[in-house]
Design a protein around this motif. Sequence first.
Motif, PDB file in Angstrom:
ATOM      1  N   UNK A 159     -47.996 -26.997 -11.307  1.00  0.00           N
ATOM      2  CA  UNK A 159     -48.283 -26.040  -9.944  1.00  0.00           C
ATOM      3  C   UNK A 159     -46.924 -25.353  -9.493  1.00  0.00           C
ATOM      4  N   UNK A 160     -46.784 -24.185  -9.557  1.00  0.00           N
ATOM      5  CA  UNK A 160     -45.448 -23.457  -9.225  1.00  0.00           C
ATOM      6  C   UNK A 160     -45.919 -22.698  -7.799  1.00  0.00           C
ATOM      7  N   UNK A 161     -45.031 -22.220  -6.996  1.00  0.00           N
ATOM      8  CA  UNK A 161     -45.434 -21.511  -6.039  1.00  0.00           C
ATOM      9  C   UNK A 161     -45.836 -20.025  -6.145  1.00  0.00           C
TER      10      UNK A 161
ATOM     11  N   UNK B 272     -46.690 -18.017  -3.918  1.00  0.00           N
ATOM     12  CA  UNK B 272     -46.094 -16.676  -3.308  1.00  0.00           C
ATOM     13  C   UNK B 272     -44.690 -16.205  -3.625  1.00  0.00           C
ATOM     14  N   UNK B 273     -44.244 -16.875  -4.440  1.00  0.00           N
ATOM     15  CA  UNK B 273     -42.784 -16.219  -5.134  1.00  0.00           C
ATOM     16  C   UNK B 273     -42.882 -15.740  -6.268  1.00  0.00           C
ATOM     17  N   UNK B 274     -41.886 -14.855  -6.847  1.00  0.00           N
ATOM     18  CA  UNK B 274     -41.895 -14.323  -8.098  1.00  0.00           C
ATOM     19  C   UNK B 274     -41.434 -15.207  -8.942  1.00  0.00           C
TER      20      UNK B 274
ATOM     21  N   UNK C  97     -37.775 -16.071  -8.530  1.00  0.00           N
ATOM     22  CA  UNK C  97     -37.657 -16.720  -7.298  1.00  0.00           C
ATOM     23  C   UNK C  97     -37.730 -18.252  -7.570  1.00  0.00           C
TER      24      UNK C  97
ATOM     25  N   UNK D 155     -35.028 -21.244  -7.130  1.00  0.00           N
ATOM     26  CA  UNK D 155     -35.257 -22.604  -6.030  1.00  0.00           C
ATOM     27  C   UNK D 155     -35.063 -23.648  -6.803  1.00  0.00           C
ATOM     28  N   UNK D 156     -35.513 -23.937  -7.987  1.00  0.00           N
ATOM     29  CA  UNK D 156     -35.404 -25.090  -8.854  1.00  0.00           C
ATOM     30  C   UNK D 156     -33.851 -25.064  -9.185  1.00  0.00           C
TER      31      UNK D 156
ATOM     32  N   UNK E 205     -31.143 -23.978  -7.829  1.00  0.00           N
ATOM     33  CA  UNK E 205     -30.431 -24.673  -6.595  1.00  0.00           C
ATOM     34  C   UNK E 205     -30.643 -26.388  -6.551  1.00  0.00           C
ATOM     35  N   UNK E 206     -31.853 -26.827  -6.737  1.00  0.00           N
ATOM     36  CA  UNK E 206     -32.074 -28.125  -6.539  1.00  0.00           C
ATOM     37  C   UNK E 206     -31.443 -28.939  -7.636  1.00  0.00           C
ATOM     38  N   UNK E 207     -31.160 -28.295  -8.707  1.00  0.00           N
ATOM     39  CA  UNK E 207     -30.836 -28.954 -10.029  1.00  0.00           C
ATOM     40  C   UNK E 207     -29.234 -28.659 -10.200  1.00  0.00           C
ATOM     41  N   UNK E 208     -28.621 -27.923  -9.304  1.00  0.00           N
ATOM     42  CA  UNK E 208     -27.374 -27.451  -9.537  1.00  0.00           C
ATOM     43  C   UNK E 208     -27.017 -26.734 -10.600  1.00  0.00           C
TER      44      UNK E 208
ATOM     45  N   UNK F 295     -44.967 -11.791  -8.467  1.00  0.00           N
ATOM     46  CA  UNK F 295     -45.670 -12.900  -8.116  1.00  0.00           C
ATOM     47  C   UNK F 295     -46.126 -13.850  -8.989  1.00  0.00           C
TER      48      UNK F 295
ATOM     49  N   UNK G 229     -38.478 -23.383 -16.676  1.00  0.00           N
ATOM     50  CA  UNK G 229     -37.893 -24.348 -15.479  1.00  0.00           C
ATOM     51  C   UNK G 229     -37.376 -25.547 -15.961  1.00  0.00           C
TER      52      UNK G 229
END
Lengths: 274, 306
Positions: B89-91, B93-95, B98, B102-103, B105-108, B130, B146
């Motif tokens: 399940x991804x987001x 509302x994002x492209x 995006x 997002x991931x 950033x979380x994963x550096x 999207x 991802x």
Amino acid sequence: MRTHIEFKQIGVIASKEFWDRIRNRWVLAVAVIFTVFALVIAYFGAAQQGTVGFRGMDVTIASLVSLVIYLVPLIALILGYDAIVGERERGSLELLLSMPITHFELLMGKFVGLAGALAFSTLAGFGLAGVLLSYQLGPTALYHYVGFMLSAILLGMAFLSIAVMVSVMASDRMRASGMAIGLWFFYVLVYDLLLLGILVLSQKRFSLSFFPVLLYLNPADIFRILNVFGFEEVRKLYGLATVLPATLASPWLLGSAMVMWIVAPLGIAVWRFK
Amino acid sequence: MAYNVIEVRGAVKHFGETHAVDGVDLTVQAGELFGLIGHNGAGKTTLFKMMLGLLPVTRGEIYIDGQPVRGEAFRQVRRGIGYLPESLALYDNLSGLEVMLFFAKLKDADPRSCLPLLEKVGLANAARRRVRGYSKGMRQRLGFAQALLGSPRLLFLDEPTNGLDPQGIREFYQILRELREQGVTAILTSHILAEIQLRVDRLALMRTGKIQALGTVHSLREELNLPLDFQLTLQPGAEEALRQALANQPAASVQFNGTMAHVRCPRERKMTMLNALAALDSVVLDLHIKEPSLEDVFLGYSDATA
Ligand SMILES: Nc1ncnc2c1ncn2[C@@H]1O[C@H](COP(=O)(O)OP(=O)(O)OP(=O)(O)O)[C@@H](O)[C@H]1O
Ligand SMILES: [Mg+2]
């Protein structure tokens, strides 16, 4: 887990939550609601007393307080109840937690981001109304109005914190929304009636000094007292002065109680979120 | 130097009465491409989740890169792990881009790696659309991209080819092969045994929470000693000749299907069977020897326990 906290991870989650609310125009919608209500109340709130027009800030704030007590907790609960349970139910939580992020950081990120969105729309909404009314305001009135806005933000945070706690504990979104509405009903509608009932039934059997403490157990009441006790005129309006001794009405004490209402549910949420 | 990237010792997971994982021991070495197969509800996904520290074990120990999962140092290990969940399940509302950012950033991970990765999985043209409008296969590709963020050294891929088109499946294994050459370790599950049997180094067959068989496809085949399948194309009317030729091959069985004949015989009789068939060269037009497939192995094990 005693891993140290990486604030960057909190920031990543928080900024996603915040920008999500900006993008889907949630922030805009709430801000517009606040502005419109504030202006309507400022000009027409006294209509039932036979006058239309601006009536001075203290009375306006008193009316706004009654409105905010209904509206802000509801908005905060709706904003927050989905935070964790929504990701869990959609299935995105698992992937999120496989990232190098702790449960604590994720939860804090969610709260900070949502709190930011709520605070921003509160400030923008009532702020704009304040600017539009500012030509009518003296310095003390302005001071009260700013205090009102800040306390409205605190009230929002407290109910957002409760919502996030609900979101962690509920097993599915349906239940979470049910719990959120139930809590709103309890704190905003039922609680004061309950207190009133106790007051009436007990007559003078137990001392009134015990009673004000009960007001502290409801963030909505804390908010009301915070705003009401600033102003003489309003205090009379509510007739609360007799109930609440001055020591318990100190803004600092009330403010701290409000902060406790933000910290405690979040703490429970962190504890339960594993 | 081979060391154990994944080490599972006596892992058990109970959901109430359900023994989802029931005493699993498993090691996966650095650089290995490891397959995990098993029937629906065998416990594959549950085992994955425990290895990722997403589910606490009821009993047992799991080490990834020498670190206990859910331990303090595991955050650092996570930075080197890519995970493609089974129910992705991804987001919406994002492209796609995006979601990747997002991931990242979380994963550096380097944000500049997001677009090339999307390109790699064939989503270059959809990067700015999207996710809401993505098809099932496109979502799966995004999920894989991802998982590749931050150049992970270890990949957990739960049914990675689910929903991919044939082209996509081939590209997926191509990427996996490239990564393997760089020393990346990967463990994956799949129900499409034909695609997995040619590609994994080793595999484990799970059944009701236990590992029933473990090894290379070849060694599993040997272990079960499944019969060989000789597929013959005959001249019309040659059935009787074939029957007679097989008369002194007691372990062989034959089935006819038009001008096709399937002869099964134990592996160790391969050469005698070939000799017998060679004598029929005037009526046998064509001959294939079919090794038992992983599917046969899988079903063979199922029958063995049934
Ligand atoms: N959260 C859960 N609560 C209760 N039971 C569960 C839970 N997760 C898995 N199970 C049970 O554990 C068993 C193993 O499930 P699991 O998802 O690991 O199987 P699987 O091998 O991945 O199957 P599939 O091939 O269908 O993906 C099943 O019987 C399932 O019903
Ligand atoms: Mg599964």
